[in-house]
Design a protein around this motif. Structure first.
Motif, PDB file in Angstrom:
ATOM      1  N   ARG A 119      21.654   8.184  61.664  1.00 32.30           N
ATOM      2  CA  ARG A 119      22.739   7.674  60.814  1.00 32.30           C
ATOM      3  C   ARG A 119      22.676   6.158  60.698  1.00 32.30           C
ATOM      4  O   ARG A 119      22.836   5.603  59.614  1.00 32.30           O
ATOM      5  CB  ARG A 119      24.068   8.100  61.447  1.00 32.30           C
ATOM      6  CG  ARG A 119      25.298   7.644  60.727  1.00 32.30           C
ATOM      7  CD  ARG A 119      26.547   8.209  61.408  1.00 32.30           C
ATOM      8  NE  ARG A 119      26.858   7.532  62.644  1.00 32.30           N
ATOM      9  CZ  ARG A 119      27.774   7.950  63.528  1.00 32.30           C
ATOM     10  NH1 ARG A 119      28.432   9.069  63.319  1.00 32.30           N
ATOM     11  NH2 ARG A 119      28.015   7.275  64.623  1.00 32.30           N
ATOM     12  N   ARG A 122      23.806   8.296  53.623  1.00 35.12           N
ATOM     13  CA  ARG A 122      24.422   8.973  54.771  1.00 35.12           C
ATOM     14  C   ARG A 122      24.998  10.346  54.407  1.00 35.12           C
ATOM     15  O   ARG A 122      25.231  11.170  55.279  1.00 35.12           O
ATOM     16  CB  ARG A 122      25.432   8.063  55.462  1.00 35.12           C
ATOM     17  CG  ARG A 122      24.748   7.338  56.657  1.00 35.12           C
ATOM     18  CD  ARG A 122      25.199   5.925  56.849  1.00 35.12           C
ATOM     19  NE  ARG A 122      24.695   5.101  55.782  1.00 35.12           N
ATOM     20  CZ  ARG A 122      23.541   4.416  55.824  1.00 35.12           C
ATOM     21  NH1 ARG A 122      22.809   4.430  56.898  1.00 35.12           N
ATOM     22  NH2 ARG A 122      23.140   3.712  54.784  1.00 35.12           N
ATOM     23  N   GLY A 172      21.730  14.351  57.672  1.00 32.18           N
ATOM     24  CA  GLY A 172      22.562  15.364  58.321  1.00 32.18           C
ATOM     25  C   GLY A 172      22.942  16.523  57.420  1.00 32.18           C
ATOM     26  O   GLY A 172      23.675  17.404  57.843  1.00 32.18           O
ATOM     27  N   ARG A 199      20.201  14.517  61.294  1.00 35.55           N
ATOM     28  CA  ARG A 199      20.880  13.375  61.924  1.00 35.55           C
ATOM     29  C   ARG A 199      20.536  13.318  63.416  1.00 35.55           C
ATOM     30  O   ARG A 199      21.400  13.245  64.285  1.00 35.55           O
ATOM     31  CB  ARG A 199      22.388  13.469  61.707  1.00 35.55           C
ATOM     32  CG  ARG A 199      23.102  12.131  61.711  1.00 35.55           C
ATOM     33  CD  ARG A 199      24.614  12.277  61.514  1.00 35.55           C
ATOM     34  NE  ARG A 199      24.966  12.717  60.188  1.00 35.55           N
ATOM     35  CZ  ARG A 199      25.767  13.745  59.907  1.00 35.55           C
ATOM     36  NH1 ARG A 199      26.329  14.408  60.876  1.00 35.55           N
ATOM     37  NH2 ARG A 199      25.999  14.067  58.670  1.00 35.55           N
ATOM     38  N   ALA A 200      19.237  13.331  63.706  1.00 37.67           N
ATOM     39  CA  ALA A 200      18.750  13.419  65.078  1.00 37.67           C
ATOM     40  C   ALA A 200      18.983  12.120  65.841  1.00 37.67           C
ATOM     41  O   ALA A 200      19.225  11.061  65.266  1.00 37.67           O
ATOM     42  CB  ALA A 200      17.254  13.744  65.055  1.00 37.67           C
TER      43      ALA A 200
END
Lengths: 475, 475
Positions: free
Chosen positions: A176, A209, A213, A163-164
Motif C-alpha cells: 500500500r 490504492r 489489494g 497488498r502483501a
C-alpha cells in the motif's frame, strides 16, 4: 458471525461458466503456442498454496509476454463473457487462483522485465511478472533495495494485487505504501495508468490504492512502479529468548510505543524453535524468541539496539546473540526462514493452514495469548510466527489432510481467532488477502454498508463479472 | 493540453440545479436553528481561499452536530436530487467549496470532538470538524503528535478529503499514509465504516484511500482515525542560506537520495526572504534559504545535521543558524509561517494564486529553475516556497484582482509549470487537490482511460450526482 466457512460449502454455490469453443479457437488463433490447454498446465494454474481441495482447472492458460497480450486476452474474454484469473508464481494462500467460475488463467510470469531503474528518484518500474528477489538482484549495483518480503518469492504483480507485506513492514510499510503507480488492463481490455513517479499527489481518485489489494477483481496489473530505499549504512540483527510468549510480546509493544525505528521484529514460538532445531540443527534455546533487525547509521543502530536490549531485559529476555556481518545475519534468520518447512517436516504428510489476523499493538498480547491457549487445548500440532511489530501473526495448524475432523478443528480455531481480532479492533487478514477463505469474515469486519460499496464498485468496473469472479465477496 | 482553464470559462457550463421549496421546508423542519438561509451565512459557505470569482452561494447551510445530522441532510438531498457540499473551515484552495451546481452546504465545524485517544496504539479518532491544531492540543499530554500540517488550521475531514500534507510529509507521509479508517456518509445517506485500527490489512478494497482525496464527491467524511507519532526525544532546526536556488535544491536532492531521515526541508526563495524581512524585521540574508528540522535521538539528530551541513557546504551553503529550544525553533520557522502573509502585504490589495506541482526529486532542479526563469521574465511579483524534499513547491503569484491581464499571465505561468511537471513524470497537484481549477490538467495527467474509470466509480457511488458535483472532472 456465521459458522466457519469451508470450501466444501462454497463450491456448490459456484457455477462453472462455460468457455465456448469459439473463445478457445480465438485464443489459439491469437496466441498460438503461448496458449495451452494441456491438462497438466491447466491443473498447475488452477490451484495455489492454500489447503483448498482443487476445483476444476481453468479451460486454458495464456502465457502473456506483453501488456498487449493481456489486453487482447481480456478483450476476448469480455467478448465471450469468460472469467480471467491472473497468475504469477501461484504462491497465494487463500484460494485466489482457483477457477471457481471456470474461465481462463493469464500467466504473467514471462512478463519479467525490469523496465526502468531510477536510482536518483528511489524508484523502479517493473513488469508484473518480476519477482521480489529479481528486483533486488537487478538493482543491487545502485545501493538501493526493495524491502517488501512475503514468505514466497512472489511476483510484484501478485504482491500488489494482495497488498502483501512481510518482515520489513514495521519500518518500511506494505505494498500500500510502496506502490507509486500502476499500469492496469481493465475489464474491457483497455490499458490505463494510475499514479505518477512523484512521491505524493492529490490528483483525483487514488486508483493505485484501489487496485492494490483488489485481488485481480478490478483489473489485471501489468506494470508496477515501486519505491526503493538506500541500503542502510549499518545493519545489525539479534535473537533473544524469553521465558514466555507474553514476555516477548510485551517487549515488542513497548518498542513500538517508544517509536524505536526497528526494521524487523519477528516472534518465533517455542514450537517453531523445536521444529527448526530438529530440521536445521541450530541448537537454539527452545523458548519463545524474538528475531530483530536494526537499520541506520552505526551509531543509530547501536542506540536502537541498546534501547531494545534494556526493554527485553526488563521482561526477562536473555541470551542475546548479535550478528552484524551478512553471513552471521543469514544464520540467525535461518530459524525464521525455515520455520514453515521445518514445521511441515515435523509431521510427515501434513498440510499447514495459516491464520493472518492483525490487531492494534496494545491488544496484541490479549489476542495472541488467548489464541495460544485455545490452540494448546485443541491438541492440534501448530507453530506460531509473527510480524509482531505490526500486530500481525500467523498460527500454522499442521493438519492431516485426510482427516476432516482436524480440518474442522483448525477452521474452528481460526474462526475464534478472527472473531477475537475483530472484537479488538483488528482485521481478519494482515497481508494474505481475502480470496475464497475469508469472504464471510470480511462481511463481519467491514459491515454490510462497506461491502455493498465494494460490490457497487466491482459491478461498475466489471459489469460482466469476468475479472477473477467469486473472490473477496459474493455478488 | 488545452488552453489554461479559467473559472470564467467554467461557470457558463455549470447549470444551477434548483433547490425545491419542499427541500428547504424539510431542512427547516428537521434542523430548525441548525439550518440557515441567511445570505451572509450562505455567502461565507459559497467560497474558499481560492482566487475564483464567487458563484451564487448555496441555498442553505446545515450546521451538522452529529453523523446522524449529516446522514439526514444527505438523505433529504438525495430525495430531492439537490447537491450537497461539505464545509470545514473553508481553507481549500482550488474552488472545492463553490456551489457551481447550486445545492446546500453541510458545515461540519461543530462536529469537533476528539472521540478516542489510544496512545498505546498511536492512534486517535476524531470527528471530521476537529482541526489539526486541536488534535495536537488535545493529545499533548500523551507525548504523541499528529504531523500533517497544511498552511491553514484545516479540519481533519477537509484534510482527508483533499489528501493534504505539508512540511512534515517528507518524513511522516501525507493524509494517504496517516488515515487508518473513516466513517463516511454515502450518497444515499447511509453510514459506513472503512478500515480498522490495525496498522495494516489486506481485507478487501481500500475504501479508506478511495475516500481520501475524493474531495467530497464520493461521500462525506464524518469521523477519521489517524496515526500518531511519539514526539521525538530531540528536535533541532536550522536555516542555511545559499548563493542560488539551484544550490539549495541540489543540496536537498542529495539529502533525499542519501536517505537522511530529515523531518522537514523547506525552500524559501530570496523574494520571500525580502518580504518576510520587511514584514517581521527578521534581518535574514536575502538569499535563497533552506529551513530544516531533524527529529530523533540526540545523537541521531546530531549525525543527521552534520551530514546535511556537509552537503550544504559543498553547494556553497553558509550562515547556518541552529535552534534546539522550542522558542528558538519558533523564531526560525517564522520566516516560513509568515511567508504568505508577508507576500500579500508586500503588494497592497493583491491576491495570491498558488501553484502546487510535485515532481520526482531528480527532476526538481530542472522543473523549478525553468519556472523561476519564466516567472522572472513575466514581471509579475511572486514568491516561491516549497516542501522540496518531496519535490513539491508553490509559486505564489501576486495579482491585482481587478487586472484581467495579470490573471492571464499567472494562469499562463501555471499552465507552463504544470505542463513541465507532467512531462517530467510529476503531478499537477501535490497537496491542494483538483477542485475546479485543475480539472483540465487532471485529464492530461491521468489520461482518458483513468478519468473514465474515475467517472464510472463516481456514477456508481453517486448515481444522482449530488455529492459536490462538478468537481475533479466533468461527468
Amino acid at each position: 458471525m456465521n459458522a466457519p466457512t469451508q470450501l466444501s460449502q462454497l463450491i456448490p454455490e459456484v457455477h462453472q461458466r462455460p468457455v465456448p469453443a469459439a473463445m478457445l479457437d480465438a485464443l489459439a488463433a491469437r496466441f498460438g503456442a503461448q496458449c495451452s490447454t494441456a491438462m497438466a498446465v491447466r491443473e498447475q494454474h488452477g490451484r495455489d498454496e492454500s489447503a483448498f481441495t482443487t476445483v476444476p482447472p481453468p479451460a486454458a492458460v495464456v502465457f502473456a509476454e506483453s501488456t498487449q497480450d493481456v489486453a487482447d486476452a481480456v478483450a476476448l474474454a469480455s467478448q465471450h463473457e469468460v472469467p480471467v484469473i491472473p497468475f504469477g508464481v501461484g504462491s497465494s494462500l487463500e484460494g485466489h487462483l482457483l477457477a471457481v467460475q471456470g474461465g481462463i488463467s493469464i500467466d504473467v510470469s514471462r512478463m519479467n522485465k525490469v523496465l526502468a531503474v531510477n536510482p536518483e528518484d528511489l524508484t523502479v518500474t517493473v513488469q508484473a511478472g518480476v519477482t521480489r528477489k529479481q528486483v533486488n538482484e537487478e538493482i543491487k549495483s545502485t545501493g538501493l533495495f526493495f524491502p517488501i518480503d512475503p514468505g514466497a518469492d512472489a511476483t510484484i504483480g501478485g504482491m500488489s494485487a494482495t497488498r502483501a507485506s512481510g518482515t520489513n513492514a514495521v519500518r518500511y510499510g506494505t505494498m500500500r505504501e510502496n506502490v507509486l503507480g500502476l499500469e492496469v488492463v481493465t475489464a474491457s481490455g483497455e490499458v490505463i495508468r494510475t499514479g505518477t513517479r512523484a512521491k505524493k499527489s492529490s490528483a483525483g481518485y487514488d486508483l493505485t490504492r484501489l487496485m492494490v489489494g483488489s485481488e485481480g477483481t478490478l483489473g489485471i496489473i501489468t506494470e508496477v512502479t515501486l519505491r526503493l530505499y538506500p541500503i542502510p549504512e549499518a545493519i545489525s540483527a539479534a535473537i533473544c529468548s524469553f521465558p514466555s510468549i507474553e514476555a516477548a510480546v510485551r517487549t515488542v509493544i513497548q518498542v513500538i510505543q517508544l517509536g524505536v525505528p526497528i526494521a524487523r521484529v519477528e516472534l518465533i514460538d517455542a514450537n517453531s524453535v523445536r521444529m527448526v532445531n530438529a530440521h536445521s540443527k541450530l541448537g537454539l534455546r527452545e523458548e519463545p524468541m524474538l528475531l530483530m533487525e536494526f537499520h541506520g547509521s552505526p551509531a543509530g543502530v547501536k542506540e536502537q539496539a541498546e534501547t531494545v536490549q534494556e526493554l527485553a531485559s526488563d521482561h526477562g529476555g536473555n541470551a542475546f546473540e548479535w550478528a552484524t556481518t551478512p553471513e552471521e545475519r543469514t544464520r540467525l534468520w535461518t530459524a525464521r526462514h525455515n520455520a514453515y518447512f521445518a514445521a511441515i517436516q515435523s509431521r510427515p504428510g501434513c498440510r499447514a493452514i495459516s491464520t493472518d489476523t492483525c490487531v492494534p499493538i496494545s491488544r496484541l498480547a490479549d489476542c495472541l495469548l488467548d489464541s495460544v491457549a485455545e490452540a494448546d487445548a485443541s491438541g492440534l500440532p501448530y507453530f506460531l510466527v509473527g510480524h509482531v511489530g505490526d500486530g500481525n501473526f500467523h498460527f500454522g495448524y499442521l493438519l492431516d489432510p485426510d482427516d476432516p475432523r482436524e480440518r474442522q478443528v483448525a477452521e474452528q480455531l481460526n474462526h475464534q481467532l478472527v472473531a477475537r481480532a475483530l472484537q479488538l479492533g483488528g482485521t481478519c487478514t494482515g497481508e494474505h488477502g481475502v480470496g475464497l477463505h475469508k469472504m464471510d469474515f470480511l462481511v463481519t469486519e467491514a459491515g454490510a454498508g462497506a461491502i455493498d460499496m465494494m460490490r457497487t464498485i466491482k459491478r461498475a468496473l466489471d459489469p460482466k463479472n469476468i475479472l477473477n469472479p467469486g473472490k473477496i465477496f459474493a455478488l
